[in-house]
Design an enzyme around this catalytic site. Structure first.
Site, PDB file in Angstrom:
ATOM      1  N   SER A   1      -4.952   2.620   4.599  1.00  0.00           N
ATOM      2  CA  SER A   1      -4.572   2.835   5.964  1.00  0.00           C
ATOM      3  C   SER A   1      -3.368   3.918   6.029  1.00  0.00           C
ATOM      4  CB  SER A   1      -3.567   1.555   6.375  1.00  0.00           C
ATOM      5  OG  SER A   1      -2.524   1.377   5.519  1.00  0.00           O
TER       6      SER A   1
ATOM      7  N   GLU B   1      -6.461   1.587  15.406  1.00  0.00           N
ATOM      8  CA  GLU B   1      -7.705   1.472  14.445  1.00  0.00           C
ATOM      9  C   GLU B   1      -7.833  -0.255  14.335  1.00  0.00           C
ATOM     10  OE1 GLU B   1      -7.314   2.077  10.271  1.00  0.00           O
ATOM     11  OE2 GLU B   1      -9.507   3.024  10.333  1.00  0.00           O
TER      12      GLU B   1
ATOM     13  N   GLU C   1      -6.931   9.738   1.839  1.00  0.00           N
ATOM     14  CA  GLU C   1      -8.176   9.501   2.922  1.00  0.00           C
ATOM     15  C   GLU C   1      -7.652   8.195   3.699  1.00  0.00           C
ATOM     16  OE1 GLU C   1     -10.624  11.363   3.267  1.00  0.00           O
ATOM     17  OE2 GLU C   1     -10.637  12.591   1.623  1.00  0.00           O
TER      18      GLU C   1
ATOM     19  N   TYR D   1       6.670   8.056  -1.915  1.00  0.00           N
ATOM     20  CA  TYR D   1       6.749   7.801  -3.286  1.00  0.00           C
ATOM     21  C   TYR D   1       6.841   8.976  -4.248  1.00  0.00           C
ATOM     22  CZ  TYR D   1       5.009   3.100  -1.955  1.00  0.00           C
ATOM     23  OH  TYR D   1       4.901   1.833  -1.235  1.00  0.00           O
TER      24      TYR D   1
ATOM     25  N   TRP E   1     -10.232  -2.197   0.315  1.00  0.00           N
ATOM     26  CA  TRP E   1     -11.330  -3.270   0.135  1.00  0.00           C
ATOM     27  C   TRP E   1     -12.654  -3.238   0.632  1.00  0.00           C
ATOM     28  CZ3 TRP E   1     -11.940  -4.778   5.031  1.00  0.00           C
ATOM     29  CH2 TRP E   1     -10.823  -4.727   6.050  1.00  0.00           C
TER      30      TRP E   1
HETATM   31  P1  NAD Z   1      -4.288  -0.721   2.995  1.00  0.00           P
HETATM   32  O1  NAD Z   1      -3.516   0.534   3.449  1.00  0.00           O
HETATM   33  O2  NAD Z   1      -3.657  -1.907   3.411  1.00  0.00           O
HETATM   34  O3  NAD Z   1      -4.462  -0.913   1.435  1.00  0.00           O
HETATM   35  C1  NAD Z   1      -4.986   0.138   0.671  1.00  0.00           C
HETATM   36  C2  NAD Z   1      -4.748  -0.137  -0.933  1.00  0.00           C
HETATM   37  O4  NAD Z   1      -3.278   0.246  -0.794  1.00  0.00           O
HETATM   38  C3  NAD Z   1      -4.685  -1.664  -1.461  1.00  0.00           C
HETATM   39  O5  NAD Z   1      -5.249  -1.375  -2.762  1.00  0.00           O
HETATM   40  C4  NAD Z   1      -3.510  -1.991  -1.154  1.00  0.00           C
HETATM   41  O6  NAD Z   1      -3.267  -3.142  -2.192  1.00  0.00           O
HETATM   42  C5  NAD Z   1      -2.640  -0.837  -1.617  1.00  0.00           C
HETATM   43  N1  NAD Z   1      -1.196  -1.020  -0.919  1.00  0.00           N
HETATM   44  C6  NAD Z   1      -0.770  -1.832   0.082  1.00  0.00           C
HETATM   45  N2  NAD Z   1       0.537  -1.739   0.595  1.00  0.00           N
HETATM   46  C7  NAD Z   1       0.782  -1.092  -0.565  1.00  0.00           C
HETATM   47  C8  NAD Z   1       2.371  -0.321  -0.864  1.00  0.00           C
HETATM   48  N3  NAD Z   1       3.375  -0.741   0.065  1.00  0.00           N
HETATM   49  N4  NAD Z   1       2.349   0.628  -1.740  1.00  0.00           N
HETATM   50  C9  NAD Z   1       1.416   1.219  -2.523  1.00  0.00           C
HETATM   51  N5  NAD Z   1       0.004   0.585  -2.453  1.00  0.00           N
HETATM   52  C10 NAD Z   1       0.075  -0.235  -1.283  1.00  0.00           C
HETATM   53  O7  NAD Z   1      -5.710  -0.570   3.474  1.00  0.00           O
HETATM   54  P2  NAD Z   1      -6.854  -1.676   3.537  1.00  0.00           P
HETATM   55  O8  NAD Z   1      -6.633  -2.659   4.588  1.00  0.00           O
HETATM   56  O9  NAD Z   1      -7.209  -2.213   1.960  1.00  0.00           O
HETATM   57  O10 NAD Z   1      -8.179  -0.760   4.136  1.00  0.00           O
HETATM   58  C11 NAD Z   1      -8.317  -0.594   5.213  1.00  0.00           C
HETATM   59  C12 NAD Z   1      -7.785   1.017   5.746  1.00  0.00           C
HETATM   60  O11 NAD Z   1      -8.317   2.162   4.724  1.00  0.00           O
HETATM   61  C13 NAD Z   1      -8.160   1.441   6.969  1.00  0.00           C
HETATM   62  O12 NAD Z   1      -7.216   1.952   7.647  1.00  0.00           O
HETATM   63  C14 NAD Z   1      -9.522   2.435   6.476  1.00  0.00           C
HETATM   64  O13 NAD Z   1      -9.551   3.319   7.811  1.00  0.00           O
HETATM   65  C15 NAD Z   1      -8.930   2.922   5.340  1.00  0.00           C
HETATM   66  N6  NAD Z   1     -10.148   3.620   4.788  1.00  0.00           N
HETATM   67  C16 NAD Z   1     -10.186   5.045   4.780  1.00  0.00           C
HETATM   68  C17 NAD Z   1     -11.265   5.623   3.986  1.00  0.00           C
HETATM   69  C18 NAD Z   1     -11.351   7.148   4.097  1.00  0.00           C
HETATM   70  O14 NAD Z   1     -12.036   7.736   3.344  1.00  0.00           O
HETATM   71  N7  NAD Z   1     -10.773   7.806   4.907  1.00  0.00           N
HETATM   72  C19 NAD Z   1     -12.162   4.994   3.566  1.00  0.00           C
HETATM   73  C20 NAD Z   1     -12.150   3.594   3.658  1.00  0.00           C
HETATM   74  C21 NAD Z   1     -10.827   2.927   4.180  1.00  0.00           C
END
Ligand code: NAD
Length: 505
Positions: free
Chosen positions: A248, A404, A270, A258, A170
């Protein structure tokens, strides 16, 4: 609305009231409700108020979307379009995103809490640039002919993987989508993509513009809904060939499971970061360094995977740099994200704000000292605001230096020698980005070489541009990169065709 300039606050509020939001999923060229009709509410982080009810997909909707993407992949309606024509469609799409940048920026601002100067001024232009860059590469990348023996010809070509599943976060909803969609579509794949459930709205409108640009039905499918249902169904789907995830580290690990437990689909991850910014004792312009340090940690409310959340500063410069950072913070007003003067908007959700506040409490309890910020502000707005927060006296073994936080929280850590600085910088489970500040050319090269991070900025906080790959070492990434030709290749399979010439026999 095709103006691409940042509007004044009053105009922005009026335009928001007139927005026509897309809240249904886009599957096989049609906007649809979830099969079971479920919806969820998305909120404005700056007011806490509901914006819209969005279709809440589930595994059955993923099945329908994947079936559409599979048909589109198998009949070649996209992969067999001539490279020049595919390029034209994608460039038309990028142009439409740019032309509608103001509308898209407003949508992003109310859905994600991001400042309008960033959404209209950066996110949407960058989203368009990413799609255009990958489109332009389509008819410029060649296959190979191997040095095979006389009487044979061997070609090595790249083919689309087939159906790509993408799951994105997000913090940069439009840009993160483009980082996947640009290369995956340019290389001829079809896609099923899931936005984070807090930020579905900009991607639905961007996908609509894709259809307007000429993407055939079924080529780009958007399924909205929660991660543990829609995300997992995408991760486990047997008919998805490649999975591109940004989010994350914790959820990233699940995608490997999966894939392992389904069809061994390719997995590109990423993930998170805890990036160091090293400031050596020879720097002279502390105001300039402070400006970079502030961008690195406070841009996008610190909700940035490559945020420079650990400032590792030489003992002799620490006090002066802290002063310069506090002076710099005058340039970082926190407030209504629709106001063009705002540089720091709202955090994505109440839950996330509470998590960041909990880390601030942990930092205090660990013995670090809050120099500025450190509490919720603007509570009367109903929104989720935390100002720039700086902790002095941090040790690298404290939780605030290791985990983080994903908020506007900077940890300041002192060092004495270059060896110590490098050891501190690398003493993290992550390895996404790093920056270092010095005028010593030899030291800059030496330290950049020894930093265990995917992207290193020297005398700058920078991720580079579309020509450079973005990805991390250690727990920050797995399997691939975003951006550049490196991203292109990872959405393709390599095929060898070995030809025996009849004249040779
Ligand atoms: P998140 O991992 O909670 O969610 C990311 C996506 O995964 C969302 O669409 C979410 O709905 C989905 N998701 C959540 N639980 C899931 C599950 N059990 N199975 C499958 N999909 C699932 O991350 P967030 O809170 O949306 O974003 C923040 C994180 O993203 C931070 O850790 C940040 O560092 C990382 N991030 C990394 C990059 C990069 O390029 N390295 C860029 C942006 C954000």
């Amino acid at each position: 609305m095709t103006d691409t300039l940042v509007p004044a606050a009053e105009a922005a509020r009026a335009e928001v009231a007139a927005l026509r939001l897309r809240t249904q999923m886009l599957i096989d060229g049609q906007f649809r409700d979830a099969l079971d009709g479920t919806r969820f509410t998305t909120h404005n982080p700056a007011t806490g108020q509901p914006i819209a009810d969005v279709a809440e997909g589930g595994p059955a909707d993923v099945d329908v979307a994947v079936a559409a993407a599979r048909r589109a992949a198998d009949d070649g309606r996209w992969s067999r379009v001539s490279p020049g024509d595919r390029k034209r469609i994608l460039i038309r799409w990028a142009d439409l995103i740019e032309a509608n940048g103001r509308e898209l920026g407003l949508i992003e601002t109310i859905d994600a809490g991001k400042p309008i100067v960033d959404t209209v001024g950066l996110d949407m232009p960058e989203t368009a640039t990413c799609i255009r860059w990958h489109a332009e590469a389509i008819d410029k990348l060649y296959g190979q002919v191997a040095p095979s023996p006389e009487g044979t010809i061997a070609t090595i070509t790249q083919e689309p993987c087939g159906v790509v599943g993408a799951v994105i976060p997000w913090n940069y909803p439009a840009q993160m989508a483009a980082w996947k969609l640009g290369p995956a579509l340019a290389t001829g794949n079809t896609v099923v993509i899931k936005p984070a459930s807090t930020t579905s709205l900009s991607l639905l409108r961007i996908a609509e513009l894709g259809a307007e640009a000429g993407l055939p039905d079924g080529v780009l499918n958007v399924v909205t809904g929660p991660g543990d249902t829609v995300g997992e169904a995408i991760g486990r789907h047997p008919d998805i060939d490649c999975l591109a995830f940004t989010g994350s580290t914790e959820v990233g690990r699940r995608f490997l499971t999966y894939a392992a437990e389904s069809n061994l689909k390719r997995v590109l991850l990423e993930l998170g970061g805890k990036s160091p910014q090293i400031v050596f004792d020879d720097v002279t312009d502390l105001a300039a360094v402070a400006a970079n340090v502030a961008v690195a940690i406070f841009w996008n409310m610190g909700e940035n995977c490559s945020a420079g959340s650990r400032l590792i500063v030489h003992r002799s410069k620490r006090a002066a740099l802290l002063e310069a950072i506090q002076a710099e913070l005058a340039n970082w007003p926190v407030g209504d994200p629709l106001d063009p003067a705002t540089k720091i908007g709202a955090l994505i959700s109440r839950g996330h704000m509470e998590r960041v506040l909990e880390y601030i409490d942990i930092g205090r309890a660990e013995g670090a000292r809050v120099v500025t910020g450190g509490q919720r502000i603007l509570e009367e707005s109903g929104g989720w605001f935390i100002p720039p927060t700086v902790f002095d006296g941090v040790r690298n073994d404290m939780r605030i230096a290791r985990e983080e936080i994903f908020g506007p929280v900077l940890s300041v850590i002192e060092f004495e020698t270059e060896t110590e600085a490098l050891a501190l910088a690398n003493d993290t489970p992550y390895g996404l980005a790093a920056s270092l500040y010095t005028h010593d050319f030899d030291r800059a090269h030496r330290v950049a070489r020894d930093l265990k991070a995917g992207v290193v900025g020297i005398n700058a906080y920078s991720e580079g541009d579309m020509t450079t790959p973005f990805g991390g070492y250690k727990l920050s990434g797995f399997g691939g990169h975003d951006k550049s030709v490196h991203a292109h290749g990872q959405y393709t399979e390599t095929k060898t065709v070995w030809i025996q010439l009849r004249s040779a026999g």
